[in-house]
Design a protein around this motif. Structure first.
Motif, short mmCIF file in Angstrom:
data_model
loop_
_atom_site.label_atom_id
_atom_site.label_comp_id
_atom_site.label_asym_id
_atom_site.label_seq_id
_atom_site.Cartn_x
_atom_site.Cartn_y
_atom_site.Cartn_z
N TYR A 16 0.82 -1.51 -0.32
CA TYR A 16 -0.24 -0.54 0.18
C TYR A 16 1.18 1.50 -0.08
O TYR A 16 1.76 1.38 0.64
N TRP A 17 0.48 2.34 -1.30
CA TRP A 17 0.90 2.87 -1.13
C TRP A 17 0.19 4.63 -1.45
O TRP A 17 -0.67 4.35 -1.60
N GLN A 55 -1.71 11.72 2.56
CA GLN A 55 -1.36 11.47 1.54
C GLN A 55 -2.15 11.61 -0.19
O GLN A 55 -3.71 11.30 0.89
N LYS A 56 -1.56 11.04 -0.77
CA LYS A 56 -3.08 11.11 -1.80
C LYS A 56 -3.57 10.00 -1.46
O LYS A 56 -2.93 8.94 -1.82
N LEU A 57 -4.80 9.89 -2.41
CA LEU A 57 -5.61 9.08 -2.53
C LEU A 57 -4.84 7.54 -3.38
O LEU A 57 -4.11 8.30 -4.84
N ASN A 58 -4.56 6.28 -2.68
CA ASN A 58 -4.00 5.38 -3.57
C ASN A 58 -5.20 4.55 -4.52
O ASN A 58 -6.24 4.37 -4.10
#
Length: 106
Positions: A16-17, A55-58
Motif C-alpha cells: 500500500y502506497w 497522502q494522495k488517495l491510492n
C-alpha cells in the motif's frame, strides 16, 4: 496489539502506497489468523488518530485489498526493506523514523 500477534499477522502489508486500504488489510489479517478484535467502550478508552501529512488517495487500493488473503504470509514484516533514520525514546513510547524508499512503478 501485542508483539506476538503483530508477528503472527505478519505486520502491515508492504503493497500500500498513498492513502487507503492498509487498515482494512490489517483487519483481514487479524480475522484470518483467528485473533479477537476487541474495542473497549468509549467510556473506558478512546482512540485518536495521530497527526500526519495527508497522502494522495491510492487509486489501486481496492485491487490490492482484494488479494489480501493471498499475501498474509508473504507480504509484511518478513519482506519489508527499510533504513532506520532515527530513534527517539519518550516516557510512554519510542518513535522510530524509517525510510521505506520510493513507491514501486508497476
Amino acid at each position: 496489539m501485542r508483539r506476538e500477534h503483530y508477528l503472527l499477522v505478519n505486520g502491515y502489508s508492504t503493497n500500500y502506497w498513498g492513502w487507503g486500504g492498509e487498515d482494512d488489510d490489517m483487519f483481514k489479517r487479524i480475522i484470518n489468523k483467528q485473533l479477537i478484535l476487541d474495542r473497549p467502550p468509549a467510556s473506558l478508552a478512546r482512540y485518536k488518530m495521530l497527526k500526519h501529512v495527508h497522502q494522495k488517495l491510492n487509486p489501486s487500493r481496492m485491487k490490492v485489498l482484494r488479494t489480501a488473503h493471498n499475501r498474509i504470509d508473504s507480504d509484511g514484516v518478513n519482506n519489508v526493506i527499510y533504513t532506520l533514520l532515527n530513534i527517539s525514546s519518550y516516557h510512554l513510547y519510542t518513535h522510530m523514523l524509517i525510510d521505506v524508499g520510493q513507491q514501486p512503478t508497476s
